[in-house]
Design an enzyme around this catalytic site. Structure first.
Site, short mmCIF file in Angstrom:
data_model
loop_
_atom_site.label_atom_id
_atom_site.label_comp_id
_atom_site.label_asym_id
_atom_site.label_seq_id
_atom_site.Cartn_x
_atom_site.Cartn_y
_atom_site.Cartn_z
N GLY A 129 -23.56 -37.17 -11.58
CA GLY A 129 -24.11 -35.85 -11.32
C GLY A 129 -23.84 -35.37 -9.90
N PHE A 150 -27.81 -31.57 -6.24
CA PHE A 150 -28.32 -31.78 -4.89
C PHE A 150 -28.55 -33.26 -4.58
CE2 PHE A 150 -29.60 -27.33 -5.62
CZ PHE A 150 -29.05 -26.75 -4.48
N GLU A 198 -37.71 -14.29 -10.19
CA GLU A 198 -36.54 -13.76 -9.48
C GLU A 198 -35.62 -12.99 -10.42
OE1 GLU A 198 -36.55 -17.08 -5.88
OE2 GLU A 198 -35.20 -17.35 -7.59
N ASP A 211 -34.36 -33.86 -11.00
CA ASP A 211 -35.03 -33.33 -12.19
C ASP A 211 -35.09 -34.32 -13.35
OD1 ASP A 211 -35.34 -31.02 -10.79
OD2 ASP A 211 -33.89 -29.84 -11.93
#
Length: 436
Positions: free
Chosen positions: A17, A20, A176, A306
């Site tokens: 992955g 971040f 948002e 996550d």
């Protein structure tokens, strides 16, 4: 080339992955006595906090994406493979992918999350998720396609479904997105589509809890709701979605909204390859770890971000699914691996919460930093500065800044282009008519 186990000089650390967390691990292992191999199905890192701006046309997709190989140019112990990881065999210590098998000494699972539709197959089929670049581009195309279709419908009553936009989920993504779509209604609609009126377009934000941005302070939550209403967003709180058939979204209280566009931001679920026991999979499809980010009963394997269920006595619900958590866990795991290799003592992971923020629109944002809360223009400037500095690449920072500046002064900039038409599933009513 990544070496095999027989001729490797240093232990191999495989990272699955390029989000971040995974990027942070690889960066912190630079010039260390380990061989780093990063695997991802994409050859780029995506700055997900700004993905909603791709979905609503403020930014182009490449403005928030950065090539992985360029990111680690000059890091001699780093290797990258474009690969779709299929499974993990922790007994043999092998990661199996569509481009071959790779053995490892240490493995970090940083695969992130996908959209959680909570088992509702109808919503899964018809609602639009937004967890990657392609899904964001689908939203952008479909919003514009509905506006184009509405122009061709002469009777205002018949184009209502094309001009009703429903966003489900009152977290940062939903807030948002709904604010950005409301700005399209207020600042763009009548300029680009003079045949349509602002009064015909409606934006709904649906949240099952009694407030939006539930993880932020009470003040920020109330300010956000007020800003949304000022923009013309209809905020529906304490409302549970029961279904969506492509034509109408229905709620538990019996109400419904006729709409062709439902954007789903109500939940996430961890995604990971095969090879993990069901017993360690927790709520939200996340992999349970101990207080040092190590996967339970899988020596040498870590899960961060996550996909990780960092559940402790102090954190029974785990950590929030935000970028700072993944980044801090990534830096911690890199240090933990080096300490383990050198037989040094290790300490448990402690997350430092630097604060939370969300933007609702031009001059409208909320920021929580400890006990300090601020909003409005200053909050908006703070939000922009933090996000601008966090984007990888000077080019991306510059392009983003220029786009934001033009939009601030004109209220009418953006990338409102349909490069690839989104082919939505045929609604159930139309399917029945087709069969007949």
């Amino acid at each position: 080339m990544p070496s095999n186990s027989s001729n490797r000089k240093f232990p191999r650390v495989i990272i699955i992955g390029a989000g971040f967390g995974g990027i942070e691990v690889a960066k912190k292992l630079k010039n260390k006595e380990v061989e780093v191999l990063l695997l991802d199905r994409n050859n780029f890192h995506t700055f997900q906090p700004l993905m909603y701006q791709v979905a609503t046309g403020t930014l182009s997709a490449d403005s928030i994406s950065f090539p992985v190989r360029k990111m680690f140019k000059g890091q001699d112990n780093f290797h990258f493979r474009l690969a779709d990881v299929k499974s993990v065999d922790n007994v043999a210590k092998i990661v199996r992918t569509d481009v071959g098998d790779f053995d490892y000494d240490y493995l970090i699972v940083a695969t992130g999350a996908t959209t959680n539709f909570f088992g509702n197959q109808q919503i899964t089929k018809y609602a639009l998720p937004m967890k990657n670049i392609q899904e964001a581009l689908n939203i952008r195309s479909y919003v514009l396609q509905n506006l184009e279709e509405a122009v061709r419908i002469e009777n205002p009553a018949d184009r209502k479904a094309n001009l009703n936009f429903v966003i489900v989920g009152g977290g940062p993504t939903g807030v948002e997105l709904s604010g950005a779509i409301a700005e399209i209604k207020n600042n763009v609609l009548e300029k680009d589509y003079p045949e349509l009126k602002k009064s015909e377009m409606s934006v709904y934000l649906v949240e099952g809890l009694p407030k939006v941005l539930a993880n932020l302070s009470e003040k920020s939550s109330k300010d956000s709701e007020r800003y949304l209403k000022d923009l013309g967003v209809e905020v529906l709180l304490n409302v549970q979605v029961t279904g969506y058939d492509g034509n109408s979204i229905t709620f538990a209280d019996g109400r419904s909204i006729e709409t062709k566009t439902v954007i789903w931001g109500a939940g996430v679920a961890g995604q990971y390859p095969d090879g993990f026991k069901k017993e360690i999979i927790q709520r939200g499809n996340r992999i349970q770890t101990d207080d040092q980010c190590r996967v339970i009963d899988m020596p040498g394997v870590y899960a961060i971000g996550d996909v990780s269920a960092f559940i402790t006595d102090d954190l029974p619900r785990g950590l929030p699914g935000v970028a700072p958590v993944a980044q801090q866990q990534g830096a911690y795991v890199a240090k933990h691996i080096l300490q383990t290799i050198s037989n040094q003592p290790t300490e448990k992971f402690n997350y430092f919460d630097k604060g939370s923020m969300a933007t609702i629109g031009r001059n409208k944002a909320v920021v929580d930093m400890g006990k300090i809360h601020f909003n409005g223009f200053f909050g908006w400037m703070t939000w922009m500065f933090v996000h601008l500095m966090s984007i990888y690449g000077f080019r991306n920072k510059l392009i983003t800044f220029v786009n934001w500046s033009i939009k601030f002064f004109t209220k009418n900039s953006g990338v409102r282009l349909i490069f690839h038409k989104y082919d939505e599933p045929v609604p159930e009513k139309n399917q029945a008519e087709t069969v007949q």
